[in-house]
Design a protein around this motif. Structure first.
Motif, mmCIF file in Angstrom:
data_model
loop_
_atom_site.group_PDB
_atom_site.id
_atom_site.type_symbol
_atom_site.label_atom_id
_atom_site.label_comp_id
_atom_site.label_asym_id
_atom_site.label_seq_id
_atom_site.Cartn_x
_atom_site.Cartn_y
_atom_site.Cartn_z
ATOM 1 N N UNK A 81 0.806 -1.199 0.000
ATOM 2 C CA UNK A 81 0.000 0.000 0.000
ATOM 3 C C UNK A 81 0.848 1.261 0.000
ATOM 4 N N UNK A 82 1.990 1.180 0.689
ATOM 5 C CA UNK A 82 2.809 2.381 0.764
ATOM 6 C C UNK A 82 3.273 2.853 -0.605
ATOM 7 N N UNK A 83 3.417 1.934 -1.522
ATOM 8 C CA UNK A 83 3.909 2.311 -2.841
ATOM 9 C C UNK A 83 2.879 3.095 -3.649
ATOM 10 N N UNK A 84 1.637 2.878 -3.337
ATOM 11 C CA UNK A 84 0.618 3.548 -4.154
ATOM 12 C C UNK A 84 -0.321 4.380 -3.299
ATOM 13 N N UNK A 85 0.114 4.660 -2.105
ATOM 14 C CA UNK A 85 -0.812 5.238 -1.133
ATOM 15 C C UNK A 85 -0.700 6.744 -1.018
ATOM 16 N N UNK A 86 0.035 7.360 -1.897
ATOM 17 C CA UNK A 86 0.234 8.796 -1.715
ATOM 18 C C UNK A 86 -0.543 9.616 -2.719
ATOM 19 N N UNK A 87 -1.634 9.041 -3.201
ATOM 20 C CA UNK A 87 -2.444 9.775 -4.164
ATOM 21 C C UNK A 87 -3.034 11.029 -3.545
ATOM 22 N N UNK A 88 -3.202 11.047 -2.211
ATOM 23 C CA UNK A 88 -3.777 12.262 -1.643
ATOM 24 C C UNK A 88 -2.845 13.447 -1.790
ATOM 25 N N UNK A 89 -1.559 13.171 -1.813
ATOM 26 C CA UNK A 89 -0.625 14.274 -2.000
ATOM 27 C C UNK A 89 -0.784 14.871 -3.392
ATOM 28 N N UNK A 90 -0.873 14.007 -4.372
ATOM 29 C CA UNK A 90 -1.127 14.470 -5.733
ATOM 30 C C UNK A 90 -2.477 15.175 -5.826
ATOM 31 N N UNK A 91 -3.450 14.584 -5.169
ATOM 32 C CA UNK A 91 -4.793 15.157 -5.236
ATOM 33 C C UNK A 91 -4.827 16.548 -4.627
ATOM 34 N N UNK A 92 -4.089 16.741 -3.552
ATOM 35 C CA UNK A 92 -4.017 18.070 -2.944
ATOM 36 C C UNK A 92 -3.358 19.047 -3.908
ATOM 37 N N UNK A 93 -2.295 18.596 -4.551
ATOM 38 C CA UNK A 93 -1.612 19.462 -5.517
ATOM 39 C C UNK A 93 -2.548 19.852 -6.654
ATOM 40 N N UNK A 94 -3.283 18.873 -7.181
ATOM 41 C CA UNK A 94 -4.241 19.180 -8.244
ATOM 42 C C UNK A 94 -5.365 20.065 -7.727
ATOM 43 N N UNK A 95 -5.763 19.813 -6.497
ATOM 44 C CA UNK A 95 -6.803 20.640 -5.902
ATOM 45 C C UNK A 95 -6.376 22.089 -5.806
ATOM 46 N N UNK A 96 -5.124 22.293 -5.441
ATOM 47 C CA UNK A 96 -4.596 23.651 -5.354
ATOM 48 C C UNK A 96 -4.642 24.343 -6.702
ATOM 49 N N UNK A 97 -4.313 23.592 -7.744
ATOM 50 C CA UNK A 97 -4.349 24.172 -9.091
ATOM 51 C C UNK A 97 -5.781 24.525 -9.469
ATOM 52 N N UNK A 98 -6.692 23.636 -9.157
ATOM 53 C CA UNK A 98 -8.065 23.836 -9.616
ATOM 54 C C UNK A 98 -8.772 24.967 -8.883
#
Ligand SMILES: [Zn+2]
Ligand SMILES: [Zn+2]
Length: 80
Positions: free
Chosen positions: A6-23
């Protein structure tokens, strides 16, 4: 348990926050909402706290257990 995998694919929230900031760019007080199926990891929890402080955005993360509502370096879960 599948912690390691899970740790290998579990950091989508970090990406999602970054995209959220852009949006929400140009809409300075819009909260950023992230939904994920897995429990938020401590690293991403710290990251979200940091972003909430630096950007002034509230960040709401819904994970598999509860809501996290980040605002000005604090989270509603009290850093469980
Ligand atoms: Zn993470
Ligand atoms: Zn939290």
């Amino acid at each position: 348990m599948t912690e390691r995998r899970e740790q290998l694919r579990d950091h989508i929230e970090r990406l999602a926050i970054a995209y959220g900031l852009i949006s929400v760019n140009g809409n300075a007080r819009s909260p950023i909402k992230v939904f994920k199926n897995l429990r938020a990891c401590p690293d991403c929890h710290e990251f979200a706290k940091h972003v909430s402080l630096v950007t002034g955005h509230e960040i709401i993360i819904r994970d598999s257990r509860r809501f996290h509502h980040f605002k000005e370096w604090k989270c509603s879960c009290n850093d469980y």
